[in-house]
Design a protein around this motif. Structure first.
Motif, PDB file in Angstrom:
ATOM      1  N   ALA A 134       0.837  -1.201   0.000  1.00  8.08           N
ATOM      2  CA  ALA A 134       0.000   0.000   0.000  1.00  8.08           C
ATOM      3  C   ALA A 134       0.875   1.255   0.000  1.00  8.08           C
ATOM      4  CB  ALA A 134      -0.938  -0.007   1.201  1.00  8.08           C
ATOM      5  N   LEU A 135       1.949   1.213   0.767  1.00 11.75           N
ATOM      6  CA  LEU A 135       2.873   2.351   0.808  1.00 11.75           C
ATOM      7  C   LEU A 135       3.523   2.576  -0.556  1.00 11.75           C
ATOM      8  CD1 LEU A 135       4.359   4.547   2.421  1.00 11.75           C
ATOM      9  CD2 LEU A 135       6.030   2.800   3.079  1.00 11.75           C
ATOM     10  N   LEU A 136       3.981   1.501  -1.192  1.00 13.13           N
ATOM     11  CA  LEU A 136       4.611   1.626  -2.515  1.00 13.13           C
ATOM     12  C   LEU A 136       3.628   2.177  -3.543  1.00 13.13           C
ATOM     13  CD1 LEU A 136       6.685  -1.672  -2.621  1.00 13.13           C
ATOM     14  CD2 LEU A 136       7.571   0.659  -2.447  1.00 13.13           C
ATOM     15  N   LYS A 137       2.383   1.742  -3.478  1.00 14.20           N
ATOM     16  CA  LYS A 137       1.370   2.245  -4.413  1.00 14.20           C
ATOM     17  C   LYS A 137       1.086   3.712  -4.140  1.00 14.20           C
ATOM     18  CE  LYS A 137      -0.684  -2.287  -4.767  1.00 14.20           C
ATOM     19  NZ  LYS A 137      -1.764  -3.146  -4.282  1.00 14.20           N
ATOM     20  N   GLN A 138       0.987   4.059  -2.867  1.00 22.96           N
ATOM     21  CA  GLN A 138       0.721   5.448  -2.486  1.00 22.96           C
ATOM     22  C   GLN A 138       1.833   6.364  -2.975  1.00 22.96           C
ATOM     23  OE1 GLN A 138       0.411   5.929   1.739  1.00 22.96           O
ATOM     24  NE2 GLN A 138      -0.163   8.068   1.608  1.00 22.96           N
ATOM     25  N   GLU A 139       3.062   5.891  -2.912  1.00 25.38           N
ATOM     26  CA  GLU A 139       4.216   6.693  -3.329  1.00 25.38           C
ATOM     27  C   GLU A 139       4.446   6.657  -4.836  1.00 25.38           C
ATOM     28  OE1 GLU A 139       7.371   4.965  -1.042  1.00 25.38           O
ATOM     29  OE2 GLU A 139       6.898   6.156   0.723  1.00 25.38           O
ATOM     30  N   GLY A 140       3.724   5.804  -5.556  1.00 28.56           N
ATOM     31  CA  GLY A 140       3.865   5.736  -7.000  1.00 28.56           C
ATOM     32  C   GLY A 140       4.918   4.762  -7.496  1.00 28.56           C
ATOM     33  N   TRP A 141       5.446   3.920  -6.617  1.00 23.64           N
ATOM     34  CA  TRP A 141       6.455   2.937  -7.029  1.00 23.64           C
ATOM     35  C   TRP A 141       5.821   1.672  -7.600  1.00 23.64           C
ATOM     36  CZ3 TRP A 141      11.488   3.948  -7.438  1.00 23.64           C
ATOM     37  CH2 TRP A 141      11.996   5.038  -6.738  1.00 23.64           C
ATOM     38  N   THR A 179      -1.753  14.757   0.134  1.00 25.78           N
ATOM     39  CA  THR A 179      -2.755  14.208  -0.766  1.00 25.78           C
ATOM     40  C   THR A 179      -2.905  15.099  -1.989  1.00 25.78           C
ATOM     41  OG1 THR A 179      -4.492  15.368   0.405  1.00 25.78           O
ATOM     42  CG2 THR A 179      -4.062  13.100   1.078  1.00 25.78           C
ATOM     43  N   ALA A 180      -3.322  14.489  -3.077  1.00 22.92           N
ATOM     44  CA  ALA A 180      -3.566  15.228  -4.307  1.00 22.92           C
ATOM     45  C   ALA A 180      -4.939  15.891  -4.203  1.00 22.92           C
ATOM     46  CB  ALA A 180      -3.516  14.269  -5.495  1.00 22.92           C
ATOM     47  N   PRO A 181      -5.292  16.722  -5.177  1.00 25.57           N
ATOM     48  CA  PRO A 181      -6.605  17.356  -5.147  1.00 25.57           C
ATOM     49  C   PRO A 181      -7.718  16.330  -4.976  1.00 25.57           C
ATOM     50  CG  PRO A 181      -5.273  18.266  -6.917  1.00 25.57           C
ATOM     51  CD  PRO A 181      -4.501  17.134  -6.314  1.00 25.57           C
ATOM     52  N   ALA A 182      -8.787  16.749  -4.294  1.00 23.28           N
ATOM     53  CA  ALA A 182      -9.866  15.831  -3.933  1.00 23.28           C
ATOM     54  C   ALA A 182     -10.475  15.145  -5.144  1.00 23.28           C
ATOM     55  CB  ALA A 182     -10.947  16.584  -3.165  1.00 23.28           C
ATOM     56  N   GLY A 183     -10.448  15.767  -6.289  1.00 22.56           N
ATOM     57  CA  GLY A 183     -11.055  15.176  -7.466  1.00 22.56           C
ATOM     58  C   GLY A 183     -10.176  14.171  -8.171  1.00 22.56           C
ATOM     59  N   GLY A 184      -8.963  13.933  -7.685  1.00 19.93           N
ATOM     60  CA  GLY A 184      -8.033  13.046  -8.372  1.00 19.93           C
ATOM     61  C   GLY A 184      -8.477  11.599  -8.350  1.00 19.93           C
ATOM     62  N   THR A 185      -8.677  11.019  -9.505  1.00 23.54           N
ATOM     63  CA  THR A 185      -9.107   9.626  -9.599  1.00 23.54           C
ATOM     64  C   THR A 185      -8.075   8.696  -9.002  1.00 23.54           C
ATOM     65  OG1 THR A 185     -10.297  10.165 -11.626  1.00 23.54           O
ATOM     66  CG2 THR A 185      -9.853   7.839 -11.213  1.00 23.54           C
ATOM     67  N   THR A 186      -6.804   8.949  -9.248  1.00 22.01           N
ATOM     68  CA  THR A 186      -5.744   8.089  -8.723  1.00 22.01           C
ATOM     69  C   THR A 186      -5.778   8.058  -7.205  1.00 22.01           C
ATOM     70  OG1 THR A 186      -4.364   8.568 -10.632  1.00 22.01           O
ATOM     71  CG2 THR A 186      -3.252   7.694  -8.683  1.00 22.01           C
ATOM     72  N   VAL A 187      -5.972   9.212  -6.595  1.00 25.28           N
ATOM     73  CA  VAL A 187      -6.010   9.285  -5.135  1.00 25.28           C
ATOM     74  C   VAL A 187      -7.187   8.479  -4.603  1.00 25.28           C
ATOM     75  CG1 VAL A 187      -6.337  10.849  -3.172  1.00 25.28           C
ATOM     76  CG2 VAL A 187      -4.807  11.482  -5.034  1.00 25.28           C
ATOM     77  N   ARG A 188      -8.333   8.595  -5.248  1.00 23.43           N
ATOM     78  CA  ARG A 188      -9.516   7.844  -4.800  1.00 23.43           C
ATOM     79  C   ARG A 188      -9.306   6.351  -4.957  1.00 23.43           C
ATOM     80  NH1 ARG A 188     -14.196  10.501  -7.929  1.00 23.43           N
ATOM     81  NH2 ARG A 188     -12.514  11.363  -9.130  1.00 23.43           N
ATOM     82  N   ILE A 189      -8.706   5.950  -6.059  1.00 18.39           N
ATOM     83  CA  ILE A 189      -8.440   4.530  -6.287  1.00 18.39           C
ATOM     84  C   ILE A 189      -7.489   3.991  -5.229  1.00 18.39           C
ATOM     85  CG2 ILE A 189      -7.302   2.885  -7.838  1.00 18.39           C
ATOM     86  CD1 ILE A 189      -8.494   4.550 -10.171  1.00 18.39           C
ATOM     87  N   GLU A 190      -6.439   4.746  -4.936  1.00 17.21           N
ATOM     88  CA  GLU A 190      -5.471   4.311  -3.924  1.00 17.21           C
ATOM     89  C   GLU A 190      -6.112   4.218  -2.550  1.00 17.21           C
ATOM     90  OE1 GLU A 190      -1.437   5.945  -6.123  1.00 17.21           O
ATOM     91  OE2 GLU A 190      -2.298   7.096  -4.479  1.00 17.21           O
ATOM     92  N   ALA A 191      -6.985   5.158  -2.219  1.00 18.89           N
ATOM     93  CA  ALA A 191      -7.682   5.105  -0.933  1.00 18.89           C
ATOM     94  C   ALA A 191      -8.575   3.870  -0.865  1.00 18.89           C
ATOM     95  CB  ALA A 191      -8.495   6.374  -0.720  1.00 18.89           C
ATOM     96  N   LEU A 192      -9.247   3.573  -1.958  1.00  8.36           N
ATOM     97  CA  LEU A 192     -10.086   2.370  -2.004  1.00  8.36           C
ATOM     98  C   LEU A 192      -9.249   1.106  -1.898  1.00  8.36           C
ATOM     99  CD1 LEU A 192     -12.646   3.438  -4.748  1.00  8.36           C
ATOM    100  CD2 LEU A 192     -13.124   3.059  -2.317  1.00  8.36           C
TER     101      LEU A 192
END
Length: 146
Positions: free
Chosen positions: A66-73, A103-116
């Protein structure tokens, strides 16, 4: 990684520089990507492989992933597993976000996907823990419960 002392059960003395197991796993995989041992698009080791390699629990490995995904690795591909992200993707995320806490802007799809994905990992671990408890109860007290 010689001389690295890994904390147990997520505990470490306050102010200590001793990394937790999930941090060691994440850093090891980051280094493999940085060094070219894992190329962009390569499958990352499976949870079972990482559990054996580091003597870690499934939750610990999931936290590292989860950490690696959050950081983009790393990126997940449903039904396929986790893969090394493209180098420019990891570098861009690190520069833009300033670290995993931002966190990225609230509308960011990537951020929402990572949170899910993080929520799903936590839910899966809770289910696995409950399943283990039920198995333990059934194997240890199954006959007495009848």
């Amino acid at each position: 990684m010689t001389g690295v002392v890994v904390g147990r059960r997520g505990r470490r003395p306050a102010g200590s520089g001793v990394p937790l197991t999930f941090e060691v796993i994440a850093e090891t995989l980051r280094e493999r990507i940085r060094s070219g041992g894992l190329q962009p698009g390569d499958a990352l080791p499976t949870q079972a492989v990482l559990m054996r390699e580091f003597g870690a629990s499934s939750l610990t490995v999931q936290k590292a992933m989860a950490l690696l995904k959050q950081e983009g690795w790393a990126v997940s591909r449903p039904g396929k597993g986790a893969f090394a992200a493209h180098r420019d993707h990891a570098a861009d995320d690190a520069d833009d976000l300033g670290g995993p806490e931002t966190t990225a802007p609230a509308g960011g799809t990537t951020v929402r996907i990572e949170a899910l994905e993080r929520a799903l990992v936590e839910a899966a671990q809770q289910i696995a823990d409950l399943h283990s408890r039920v198995e333990t109860l059934e194997s240890g007290g199954g006959e007495r419960g009848h």
